[in-house]
Design an enzyme around this catalytic site. Structure first.
Site, PDB file in Angstrom:
ATOM      1  CD  GLU A  49      18.226 -35.450 -11.876  1.00  0.00           C
ATOM      2  OE1 GLU A  49      18.895 -35.111 -10.768  1.00  0.00           O
ATOM      3  OE2 GLU A  49      17.231 -36.078 -12.106  1.00  0.00           O
ATOM      4  CD  GLU A 100      14.300 -28.076 -11.119  1.00  0.00           C
ATOM      5  OE1 GLU A 100      14.987 -28.340 -10.253  1.00  0.00           O
ATOM      6  OE2 GLU A 100      13.763 -28.743 -11.765  1.00  0.00           O
ATOM      7  CG  ASP A 118      13.856 -36.418 -13.874  1.00  0.00           C
ATOM      8  OD1 ASP A 118      12.941 -36.372 -14.268  1.00  0.00           O
ATOM      9  OD2 ASP A 118      14.083 -35.876 -12.359  1.00  0.00           O
ATOM     10  CG  HIS A 149      15.063 -32.584 -15.225  1.00  0.00           C
ATOM     11  ND1 HIS A 149      14.762 -31.414 -14.617  1.00  0.00           N
ATOM     12  CD2 HIS A 149      15.509 -33.335 -14.182  1.00  0.00           C
ATOM     13  CE1 HIS A 149      14.361 -31.210 -13.540  1.00  0.00           C
ATOM     14  NE2 HIS A 149      15.048 -32.350 -12.950  1.00  0.00           N
ATOM     15  CG  HIS A 207      15.335 -39.494 -10.816  1.00  0.00           C
ATOM     16  ND1 HIS A 207      16.034 -38.228 -10.417  1.00  0.00           N
ATOM     17  CD2 HIS A 207      15.591 -40.271  -9.861  1.00  0.00           C
ATOM     18  CE1 HIS A 207      16.475 -38.419  -9.195  1.00  0.00           C
ATOM     19  NE2 HIS A 207      16.299 -39.775  -9.042  1.00  0.00           N
ATOM     20  NE  ARG A 211      10.215 -33.080 -10.987  1.00  0.00           N
ATOM     21  CZ  ARG A 211      11.485 -32.601 -10.605  1.00  0.00           C
ATOM     22  NH1 ARG A 211      11.501 -31.183 -10.214  1.00  0.00           N
ATOM     23  NH2 ARG A 211      12.751 -33.096 -10.626  1.00  0.00           N
ATOM     24  CD  GLU A 231      13.628 -36.080  -8.395  1.00  0.00           C
ATOM     25  OE1 GLU A 231      14.427 -35.951  -7.505  1.00  0.00           O
ATOM     26  OE2 GLU A 231      13.768 -36.103  -9.797  1.00  0.00           O
TER      27      GLU A 231
HETATM   28  C1  LER Z   1      16.636 -33.950  -8.736  1.00  0.00           C
HETATM   29  O1  LER Z   1      16.740 -35.341  -8.919  1.00  0.00           O
HETATM   30  C2  LER Z   1      15.836 -33.158  -9.672  1.00  0.00           C
HETATM   31  O2  LER Z   1      15.251 -33.759 -10.596  1.00  0.00           O
HETATM   32  C3  LER Z   1      15.974 -31.739  -9.627  1.00  0.00           C
HETATM   33  O3  LER Z   1      14.927 -31.296 -10.211  1.00  0.00           O
HETATM   34  C4  LER Z   1      16.111 -31.192  -8.293  1.00  0.00           C
HETATM   35  O4  LER Z   1      17.396 -31.586  -7.857  1.00  0.00           O
HETATM   36 MN    MN Z   2      15.690 -35.804 -10.903  1.00  0.00          MN
END
Ligand code: LER
Ligand code: MN
Length: 269
Positions: free
Chosen positions: A152, A158, A185, A188, A211, A217, A246
């Site tokens: 991912e 992060e 995701d 992100h 995701h 978020r 998520e």
């Molecule tokens: C996890 O899927 C994610 O999106 C991250 O921000 C943290 O592991």
């Molecule tokens: Mn994620």
């Protein structure tokens, strides 16, 4: 569209998990809202009774399309890129420990933050070498069990190891394992990708899991991500995998989960 939502099998600090605690009660609620499956967030699979867990989910008609591994980083500090070789080895072994349950559930194994960050005193190049080596070993073990792994891309705040889809695609090529793909995701991507739908189209059949969370978020529909564009791009690439919620449990877990599925089902038409 097959929709799932993250369900943790144990308490966790990670803030974008809506459901933790009573598994039976959570599974009943999630199935009742119309979700098709749950993405399991599991810190240590050796502490989980896999057959009992899958049986519980089956009783509620829920599949388990993916297993998230990030809690081993968040709660225990394991990572593929720690300067301590014992920690790196433990992170690889933890991934391998997920394979039996993943094989039984027909689930993908997600590598998000388990890849780690570039720690002080380590060069980015060194961390990437460790990351490639770890993924090669994890993918080999997963392949033996018929299991896919997905990496991912995660936003810059992060980690500095693989922030974008393009970096993820380069890494997949470098690892050279047929069972390695990408997890995209939208949270992100909203930070890192110029145009989210373009990046999805560029990734094409390398997209193995998705995701969804909005720009803040929160649940999809609570921010400014163009989810119609996201779903349109997934249709263009012929994506037939899962879309997994998520997001943060705001204003509360149940409301977030109900609003997410209502919104996504409405715009998929
Ligand atoms: C996890 O899927 C994610 O999106 C991250 O921000 C943290 O592991
Ligand atoms: Mn994620």
């Amino acid at each position: 569209m097959k929709l799932s939502i993250v369900l943790s099998t144990q308490p966790a600090q990670f803030n974008a998990v809506a459901f933790k605690g009573d598994l039976e009660a959570n599974a009943r609620k999630i199935a009742g809202w119309g979700y098709d499956g749950v993405e399991l967030a599991i810190r240590d699979p050796r502490l989980v009774d896999g057959p009992a867990l899958l049986d519980l989910l089956a009783r509620h008609g829920l599949a388990a399309p993916a297993i998230g591994t990030g809690q081993a980083w968040g709660e225990e500090g394991l990572s593929y890129t720690d300067p301590d070789p014992a920690v790196r080895q433990a992170a690889i072994q933890r991934t391998i420990d997920h394979v039996p349950l993943a094989a039984q559930a027909h689930a993908l194994i997600i590598i998000g933050l388990l890849r780690g960050i570039v720690k002080p005193g380590v060069s980015h190049q060194q961390a990437m070498t460790w990351l490639v080596d770890a993924l090669q070993r994890a993918c080999a073990a997963a392949h033996a069990g018929g299991v896919r792994i997905c990496l991912e891309p995660i936003n810059r705040y992060e980690t500095t190891l693989i922030n974008t889809v393009s970096e993820g695609l380069d890494l997949i090529e470098r690892v050279g394992a047929a069972n390695l793909g990408l997890l995209v995701d939208t949270f992100h991507m909203n930070i890192e990708e110029p145009v989210i739908a373009d990046s999805i189209r560029a990734a094409g059949d390398q997209v193995h899991h998705v995701h969804v969370a909005d720009s803040n978020r929160w649940y999809p529909g609570a921010g400014h991500v163009d989810f119609a564009g996201v779903l349109g791009a997934l249709a263009v690439i012929g994506y037939d995998g899962w879309v997994s919620g998520e997001f943060m449990p705001r204003p509360d877990p149940d409301t977030a989960a109900r609003r997410a599925i209502k919104y996504l089902r409405r715009i998929e038409k």
